[in-house]
Design a protein around this motif. Structure first.
Motif, PDB file in Angstrom:
ATOM      1  N   GLU A   1       0.837  -1.210   0.000  1.00  0.00           N
ATOM      2  CA  GLU A   1       0.000   0.000   0.000  1.00  0.00           C
ATOM      3  C   GLU A   1       0.871   1.258   0.000  1.00  0.00           C
ATOM      4  OE1 GLU A   1      -3.528   0.847   1.126  1.00  0.00           O
ATOM      5  OE2 GLU A   1      -4.212  -1.043   0.272  1.00  0.00           O
ATOM      6  N   VAL A   2       1.918   1.246   0.802  1.00  0.00           N
ATOM      7  CA  VAL A   2       2.813   2.406   0.884  1.00  0.00           C
ATOM      8  C   VAL A   2       3.536   2.603  -0.447  1.00  0.00           C
ATOM      9  CG1 VAL A   2       4.838   3.370   2.040  1.00  0.00           C
ATOM     10  CG2 VAL A   2       3.086   2.204   3.384  1.00  0.00           C
ATOM     11  N   PHE A   3       3.973   1.500  -1.069  1.00  0.00           N
ATOM     12  CA  PHE A   3       4.638   1.599  -2.370  1.00  0.00           C
ATOM     13  C   PHE A   3       3.681   2.178  -3.419  1.00  0.00           C
ATOM     14  CE2 PHE A   3       5.635  -0.254  -6.561  1.00  0.00           C
ATOM     15  CZ  PHE A   3       6.920   0.247  -6.738  1.00  0.00           C
ATOM     16  N   ALA A   4       2.439   1.726  -3.410  1.00  0.00           N
ATOM     17  CA  ALA A   4       1.443   2.224  -4.364  1.00  0.00           C
ATOM     18  C   ALA A   4       1.246   3.732  -4.208  1.00  0.00           C
ATOM     19  CB  ALA A   4       0.118   1.491  -4.178  1.00  0.00           C
ATOM     20  N   ALA A   5       1.285   4.216  -2.966  1.00  0.00           N
ATOM     21  CA  ALA A   5       1.129   5.653  -2.714  1.00  0.00           C
ATOM     22  C   ALA A   5       2.320   6.436  -3.270  1.00  0.00           C
ATOM     23  CB  ALA A   5       0.997   5.906  -1.212  1.00  0.00           C
ATOM     24  N   ALA A   6       3.519   5.838  -3.153  1.00  0.00           N
ATOM     25  CA  ALA A   6       4.724   6.487  -3.689  1.00  0.00           C
ATOM     26  C   ALA A   6       4.616   6.645  -5.201  1.00  0.00           C
ATOM     27  CB  ALA A   6       5.960   5.670  -3.328  1.00  0.00           C
ATOM     28  N   VAL A   7       4.175   5.592  -5.876  1.00  0.00           N
ATOM     29  CA  VAL A   7       4.045   5.620  -7.338  1.00  0.00           C
ATOM     30  C   VAL A   7       2.950   6.588  -7.774  1.00  0.00           C
ATOM     31  CG1 VAL A   7       3.449   4.246  -9.372  1.00  0.00           C
ATOM     32  CG2 VAL A   7       4.971   3.292  -7.628  1.00  0.00           C
ATOM     33  N   GLU A   8       1.825   6.562  -7.074  1.00  0.00           N
ATOM     34  CA  GLU A   8       0.702   7.434  -7.419  1.00  0.00           C
ATOM     35  C   GLU A   8       1.099   8.904  -7.332  1.00  0.00           C
ATOM     36  OE1 GLU A   8      -2.758   8.838  -8.729  1.00  0.00           O
ATOM     37  OE2 GLU A   8      -2.174   6.723  -8.730  1.00  0.00           O
ATOM     38  N   ALA A   9       1.977   9.235  -6.389  1.00  0.00           N
ATOM     39  CA  ALA A   9       2.385  10.627  -6.176  1.00  0.00           C
ATOM     40  C   ALA A   9       3.184  11.195  -7.335  1.00  0.00           C
ATOM     41  CB  ALA A   9       3.207  10.729  -4.898  1.00  0.00           C
ATOM     42  N   VAL A  10       3.800  10.331  -8.135  1.00  0.00           N
ATOM     43  CA  VAL A  10       4.639  10.812  -9.234  1.00  0.00           C
ATOM     44  C   VAL A  10       4.127  10.352 -10.600  1.00  0.00           C
ATOM     45  CG1 VAL A  10       6.743  11.178  -7.904  1.00  0.00           C
ATOM     46  CG2 VAL A  10       6.230   8.879  -8.767  1.00  0.00           C
ATOM     47  N   GLN A  11       2.820  10.072 -10.686  1.00  0.00           N
ATOM     48  CA  GLN A  11       2.218   9.799 -11.984  1.00  0.00           C
ATOM     49  C   GLN A  11       2.343  11.047 -12.860  1.00  0.00           C
ATOM     50  OE1 GLN A  11       0.395   6.780 -13.294  1.00  0.00           O
ATOM     51  NE2 GLN A  11       2.023   6.239 -11.878  1.00  0.00           N
ATOM     52  N   PRO A  12       2.596  10.878 -14.161  1.00  0.00           N
ATOM     53  CA  PRO A  12       2.806  12.035 -15.038  1.00  0.00           C
ATOM     54  C   PRO A  12       1.673  13.060 -14.988  1.00  0.00           C
ATOM     55  CG  PRO A  12       3.372  10.015 -16.183  1.00  0.00           C
ATOM     56  CD  PRO A  12       2.756   9.602 -14.887  1.00  0.00           C
TER      57      PRO A  12
ATOM     58  N   SER B   1       9.948  13.674  -8.350  1.00  0.00           N
ATOM     59  CA  SER B   1      11.260  13.142  -7.998  1.00  0.00           C
ATOM     60  C   SER B   1      11.098  12.030  -6.974  1.00  0.00           C
ATOM     61  CB  SER B   1      12.147  14.245  -7.415  1.00  0.00           C
ATOM     62  OG  SER B   1      11.610  14.687  -6.171  1.00  0.00           O
ATOM     63  N   ASN B   2      12.199  11.366  -6.686  1.00  0.00           N
ATOM     64  CA  ASN B   2      12.172  10.312  -5.681  1.00  0.00           C
ATOM     65  C   ASN B   2      11.806  10.888  -4.311  1.00  0.00           C
ATOM     66  OD1 ASN B   2      13.730   8.300  -3.641  1.00  0.00           O
ATOM     67  ND2 ASN B   2      13.183   7.219  -5.504  1.00  0.00           N
ATOM     68  N   SER B   3      12.290  12.075  -4.014  1.00  0.00           N
ATOM     69  CA  SER B   3      11.991  12.707  -2.722  1.00  0.00           C
ATOM     70  C   SER B   3      10.494  12.937  -2.553  1.00  0.00           C
ATOM     71  CB  SER B   3      12.743  14.042  -2.591  1.00  0.00           C
ATOM     72  OG  SER B   3      14.132  13.831  -2.526  1.00  0.00           O
ATOM     73  N   ILE B   4       9.849  13.374  -3.633  1.00  0.00           N
ATOM     74  CA  ILE B   4       8.397  13.598  -3.577  1.00  0.00           C
ATOM     75  C   ILE B   4       7.668  12.277  -3.371  1.00  0.00           C
ATOM     76  CG2 ILE B   4       6.406  14.288  -4.985  1.00  0.00           C
ATOM     77  CD1 ILE B   4       8.250  16.455  -6.221  1.00  0.00           C
ATOM     78  N   ALA B   5       8.120  11.230  -4.062  1.00  0.00           N
ATOM     79  CA  ALA B   5       7.507   9.909  -3.893  1.00  0.00           C
ATOM     80  C   ALA B   5       7.645   9.421  -2.455  1.00  0.00           C
ATOM     81  CB  ALA B   5       8.158   8.905  -4.849  1.00  0.00           C
ATOM     82  N   LEU B   6       8.823   9.605  -1.858  1.00  0.00           N
ATOM     83  CA  LEU B   6       9.047   9.159  -0.471  1.00  0.00           C
ATOM     84  C   LEU B   6       8.199   9.962   0.511  1.00  0.00           C
ATOM     85  CD1 LEU B   6      12.925   8.601  -0.377  1.00  0.00           C
ATOM     86  CD2 LEU B   6      11.116   6.914  -0.766  1.00  0.00           C
ATOM     87  N   LYS B   7       8.036  11.246   0.241  1.00  0.00           N
ATOM     88  CA  LYS B   7       7.221  12.085   1.130  1.00  0.00           C
ATOM     89  C   LYS B   7       5.779  11.593   1.166  1.00  0.00           C
ATOM     90  CE  LYS B   7       5.794  16.901   1.843  1.00  0.00           C
ATOM     91  NZ  LYS B   7       5.894  18.289   1.310  1.00  0.00           N
ATOM     92  N   CYS B   8       5.233  11.299   0.000  1.00  0.00           N
ATOM     93  CA  CYS B   8       3.850  10.814  -0.071  1.00  0.00           C
ATOM     94  C   CYS B   8       3.723   9.388   0.465  1.00  0.00           C
ATOM     95  CB  CYS B   8       3.339  10.895  -1.501  1.00  0.00           C
ATOM     96  SG  CYS B   8       3.175  12.608  -2.084  1.00  0.00           S
ATOM     97  N   ALA B   9       4.777   8.585   0.283  1.00  0.00           N
ATOM     98  CA  ALA B   9       4.786   7.242   0.868  1.00  0.00           C
ATOM     99  C   ALA B   9       4.751   7.336   2.387  1.00  0.00           C
ATOM    100  CB  ALA B   9       6.026   6.481   0.414  1.00  0.00           C
ATOM    101  N   GLY B  10       5.498   8.289   2.929  1.00  0.00           N
ATOM    102  CA  GLY B  10       5.502   8.487   4.379  1.00  0.00           C
ATOM    103  C   GLY B  10       4.143   8.886   4.914  1.00  0.00           C
ATOM    104  N   ARG B  11       3.446   9.699   4.144  1.00  0.00           N
ATOM    105  CA  ARG B  11       2.096  10.124   4.557  1.00  0.00           C
ATOM    106  C   ARG B  11       1.158   8.917   4.631  1.00  0.00           C
ATOM    107  NH1 ARG B  11       0.777  14.101   0.515  1.00  0.00           N
ATOM    108  NH2 ARG B  11       2.407  15.311   1.539  1.00  0.00           N
ATOM    109  N   ARG B  12       1.258   8.021   3.638  1.00  0.00           N
ATOM    110  CA  ARG B  12       0.410   6.829   3.629  1.00  0.00           C
ATOM    111  C   ARG B  12       0.816   5.880   4.760  1.00  0.00           C
ATOM    112  NH1 ARG B  12      -4.098   4.616   3.814  1.00  0.00           N
ATOM    113  NH2 ARG B  12      -4.441   2.679   2.656  1.00  0.00           N
ATOM    114  N   ALA B  13       2.113   5.777   5.022  1.00  0.00           N
ATOM    115  CA  ALA B  13       2.586   4.922   6.107  1.00  0.00           C
ATOM    116  C   ALA B  13       2.022   5.384   7.451  1.00  0.00           C
ATOM    117  CB  ALA B  13       4.113   4.934   6.153  1.00  0.00           C
ATOM    118  N   ARG B  14       1.955   6.687   7.639  1.00  0.00           N
ATOM    119  CA  ARG B  14       1.405   7.224   8.887  1.00  0.00           C
ATOM    120  C   ARG B  14      -0.076   6.856   9.014  1.00  0.00           C
ATOM    121  NH1 ARG B  14       3.542  10.841  12.294  1.00  0.00           N
ATOM    122  NH2 ARG B  14       5.149  11.500  10.825  1.00  0.00           N
TER     123      ARG B  14
END
Length: 524
Positions: free
Chosen positions: A35-46, A308-321
């Motif tokens: 789920e967290v990975f999916a959130a990371a990918v969704e955050a950087v969709q074109p 960017s990767n940083s943006i993906a990680l930020k959104c992944a962190g939000r979903r993890a929380r």
């Protein structure tokens, strides 16, 4: 102190927290990692990154705090693996003012997106944007060169009243080949291929590419002058350096022939250069003559990294929380050999899961390993401090996030990718640390949905994988030696550990995740 304060929280909040914790316990760590990975990918969709970065206001558009007027003066060019989706969204937002567009995209990408149900990333039938496919197998070719020529022509015809929107993503360099005459595309490729084979760094390769190209190193922005140029960039390079992403076609950079020749001499390639390359490097004049009003800073250009990767990680962190974890981002720049990277995550897992004070040797080895894998010492110290506080103060489960692009030493001919091999090696490092739900879970996945020449993006593993493989008669060491991680995970428990999101349409490198459950500690 945190425990004392928690006693005074309102009862309804405690009831809600208890309900949420019950729900989360029903979800396995494996499922939550996905789920967290999916959130990371969704955050950087074109389409997502363009929509988030471009705000339309009547007959103007706001980008990165800058307002640009729209008077049927908008032109669009793009190159990269993700620009089709970026262009589709840009046209949805500003299409009524779009005059013309040309994008260079990978061979077969439109059909592939259709097959994966990604219709939102395709242009409409009445689009003003021309799609040109090329760069088969991610290598510059004649089709990509034709696209580059069309992009150059469009940019060269613009006036001071025009606005050029440039869309850039990973793979853009191969999709924008424009050798300086009389150099042929094949000659330019031969030089860069020999350099890469000799061990040249990405910076050295870029120095040579810029010198031999009409459009890289600010060349495209020069062609578009005096029009206003706005570049929206989806970064697939560690650290998001604008001059390295697609070799910086909108980033002004001076090219010194002496510097280029120095790089070529360093790798003993000067003597074997084609006559055309020697001709270009021997010219006294620069690649182009600067217009009188054109400053060194190319003030008519705005470059904005929108994904960017940083943006993906930020959104992944939000979903993890949201899923009950405390997120901790280690670094978006993990690199180096997967053997060293897997050791890093294994040590961090042991540090975080220790029921007693971790031995000082753990921290020492981690700090020694950091430079090998692109992680700064202060990032490691900060992360270890947070993990130690969470362990000793009982803050609960932790989601350690990182990103980057490790490398794999090829020793075999099997099917696999860096993410699957990393996940497999981390699983070996996690032996003896504990099994889920009481032990950690690790995920590594490519945000483009494809890890090497396989259908998987990566895999999810834990400390129980070794025993699982043994019970099913699978040889882990043999698979690693043959770089056959995909075959291994496909056969292990029916492929349940594989991460298979399908083609995502984006790429900001890889996401690494270590889920660490709450660990009871022994207090002396």
């Amino acid at each position: 102190m945190a425990r004392v304060l928690s006693l005074f929280r309102p009862q309804p909040f405690l009831a809600l927290a208890g309900w949420r914790k019950t729900v989360f316990r029903r979800m396995s760590l494996d499922l939550r990692a996905r789920e967290v990975f999916a959130a990371a990918v969704e955050a950087v969709q074109p389409d997502t990154v363009v929509r988030r970065s471009v705000e339309r206001k009547d007959d103007s558009v706001l980008i990165d705090g800058h307002t640009f007027m729209l008077r049927h003066n908008l032109h669009l060019v793009g190159f990269g693996k993700a620009v089709l989706g970026m262009a589709a969204e840009a046209e949805r937002i500003m299409g009524d003012h779009l005059v013309k567009g040309v994008i260079s995209v990978p061979n077969g990408i439109q059909e592939t997106l259709r097959q994966h149900g990604k219709d939102q990333m395709l242009l409409k039938d009445n689009s003003q944007i021309k799609v040109m496919e090329g760069a088969k197998h991610n290598l510059p070719d004649a089709d990509a060169q034709k696209a580059a020529e069309s992009i150059k022509q469009l940019a060269s015809e613009l006036t001071q009243k025009d606005l050029l929107l440039v869309l850039i993503s990973g793979g853009g360099s191969a999709l924008l080949p424009a050798p300086v005459p009389p150099i042929s595309l094949q000659e330019k490729q031969d030089v860069t291929r020999k350099l890469a084979g000799a061990g040249a760094t990405i910076q050295e390769l870029n120095t040579v590419r810029r010198a031999l190209s009409l459009l890289k190193g600010g060349g495209l922005a020069h062609c578009a002058h005096p029009a206003q140029v706005v570049a929206l960039i989806l970064s697939d390079v560690i650290g998001d350096p604008l001059d390295l992403i697609a070799s910086g076609p909108t980033v002004w950079s001076e090219v010194w022939p002496e510097e280029v020749l120095s790089v070529l001499e360093r790798y003993k390639l000067s003597a074997s250069l084609p006559a055309s390359v020697k001709n270009v490097l021997g010219r006294v004049s620069p690649r182009w003559e600067k217009n009188k009003e054109q400053s060194d800073g190319a003030g008519h250009v705005l470059n904005v990294v929108i994904g960017s990767n940083s943006i993906a990680l930020k959104c992944a962190g939000r979903r993890a929380r949201e899923l009950g974890f405390r997120p901790v981002v280690l670094s978006p720049g993990v690199c180096g050999d997967v053997k060293s990277v897997s050791r890093l995550y294994g040590l961090l897992a042991r540090f975080a899961c220790s029921r007693e004070e971790p031995p000082p040797e753990l921290a020492t080895e981690l700090l020694k390993l950091g430079p090998e894998v692109g992680v700064e010492s202060w990032d490691l110290c900060r992360t270890m401090q947070v993990l130690d506080e969470e362990r000793t103060e009982g803050w609960g489960a932790t989601c350690l996030l990182a990103g980057g692009e490790p490398t794999v030493e090829l020793t075999g001919k099997g099917r696999g990718g860096r993410n699957q091999e990393l996940a497999l090696r981390v699983a070996l490092e996690l032996r003896g640390v504990g099994l889920p739900p009481s032990g950690p879970v690790f995920l590594s996945g490519g945000t483009d949905g494809q890890d090497g020449p396989t259908e998987a993006a990566g895999a999810v593993t834990d400390g129980g994988l070794w025993g699982e493989a043994q019970a099913q008669g699978l040889d882990i060491d043999g698979c690693l030696t043959n770089n056959d991680s995909f075959t291994f995970f496909s056969r292990l428990s029916g492929g349940q550990r594989l991460l298979v999101p399908g083609l995502t349409g984006t790429n900001v490198m890889d996401v690494h995740m270590l889920l660490i459950p709450s660990i009871p500690i022994n207090i002396r």
